[in-house]
Design an enzyme around this catalytic site. Structure first.
Site, PDB file in Angstrom:
ATOM      1  N   HIS A 135       0.840  -1.194   0.000  1.00 52.99           N
ATOM      2  CA  HIS A 135       0.000   0.000   0.000  1.00 52.99           C
ATOM      3  C   HIS A 135       0.879   1.250   0.000  1.00 52.99           C
ATOM      4  CE1 HIS A 135      -3.292  -2.729   1.187  1.00 52.99           C
ATOM      5  NE2 HIS A 135      -4.076  -1.786   0.731  1.00 52.99           N
ATOM      6  N   LYS A 139      -0.932   4.706   4.475  1.00 47.31           N
ATOM      7  CA  LYS A 139      -1.789   3.670   5.044  1.00 47.31           C
ATOM      8  C   LYS A 139      -1.543   3.577   6.538  1.00 47.31           C
ATOM      9  CE  LYS A 139      -4.386  -0.140   4.926  1.00 47.31           C
ATOM     10  NZ  LYS A 139      -5.859  -0.039   4.809  1.00 47.31           N
TER      11      LYS A 139
END
Length: 238
Positions: A135, A139
């Site tokens: 990610h 995140k």
């Protein structure tokens, strides 16, 4: 449909663009500067709320939606230790609540593929398995909620794994989830089955936030006017 967006970061803005294009009205955009709009008299103007905030604030935000009698779609992850309490309160107060670790239609189909593959591999002990999720660096939680959902699905089927860990593990009974944070990656989830003979890998790669945002709007449309506890499986009839 009148929508209250609780959390107006990149995801909230993507949800607004899709909702507006579909003819819905965003009546509240709630961020750190507009927290007062979470009170009952303001929230009650919405038909449904969509909540994408932080693990620290999600629980309180959901309760405020219940108090305002507004069904709420929740995409925040990292707070699920309080999920049993939220479910109990939802039923007690006759509210509408829909949680998903991922609203992407593709990811929810991927969940079904993952469950079926785990079922097939449960009787094939020659295969070890490991997971990876990638990610963007903003995140908030690791592993991702999507990765945890995938891992729990596997653990239900593959008895040789007794739990997951968020690191590479040398213990054969542990399911490793490797988390990587790389910009501008919106989300990639991979499950690897490996043996001396061959490998089987399934991967879902998101190209943008649009899939998540579109799924959240679809979930809100579906939840509007409903009471009870739901997931994307209900929305997509999976």
């Amino acid at each position: 449909m009148k929508i209250a967006l609780i959390g107006y970061g990149k995801m909230g803005q993507a949800i607004e663009a899709i909702a507006t294009a579909k003819g819905h009205e965003v009546v509240h955009r709630i961020d750190l500067n507009t927290q007062h709009l979470l009170e009952k008299e303001h929230l009650g103007q919405a038909d449904v709320a969509i909540e994408f905030t932080t693990p620290e604030t999600a629980y309180s935000n959901i309760l405020k939606c219940f108090a305002a009698n507004v069904p709420v779609v929740v995409g925040t992850t990292g707070w699920l230790d309080k999920l049993p309490d939220i479910k109990a309160r939802c039923l007690e107060q006759h509210q509408g609540f829909l949680y998903a670790s991922n609203f992407s239609i593709g990811v929810n189909i991927f969940f079904e593929i993952n469950k079926r593959l785990a079922e097939l591999m449960a009787t094939q002990p020659q295969y070890d398995l490991q997971m990876e999720e990638i990610h963007h660096t903003q995140k908030k939680d690791a592993p991702s909620g999507t990765a945890i959902t995938l891992a729990e699905q596997i653990l239900e089927k593959v008895n040789r794994k007794t739990g997951w860990v968020n690191q590479e593990s040398s213990q054969p009974q542990e399911l490793s989830i490797i988390s990587r944070r790389i910009n501008p990656a919106p989300g990639t989830h991979t499950v690897h089955y490996t043996s001396a003979i061959d490998d089987i890998t399934i991967t879902h790669t998101a190209h943008s936030r649009e899939g998540f945002a579109a799924g959240a709007v679809i979930a809100a449309e579906w939840l509007n006017g409903k009471k009870g506890i739901f997931t994307m499986k209900d929305v997509l009839d999976l």
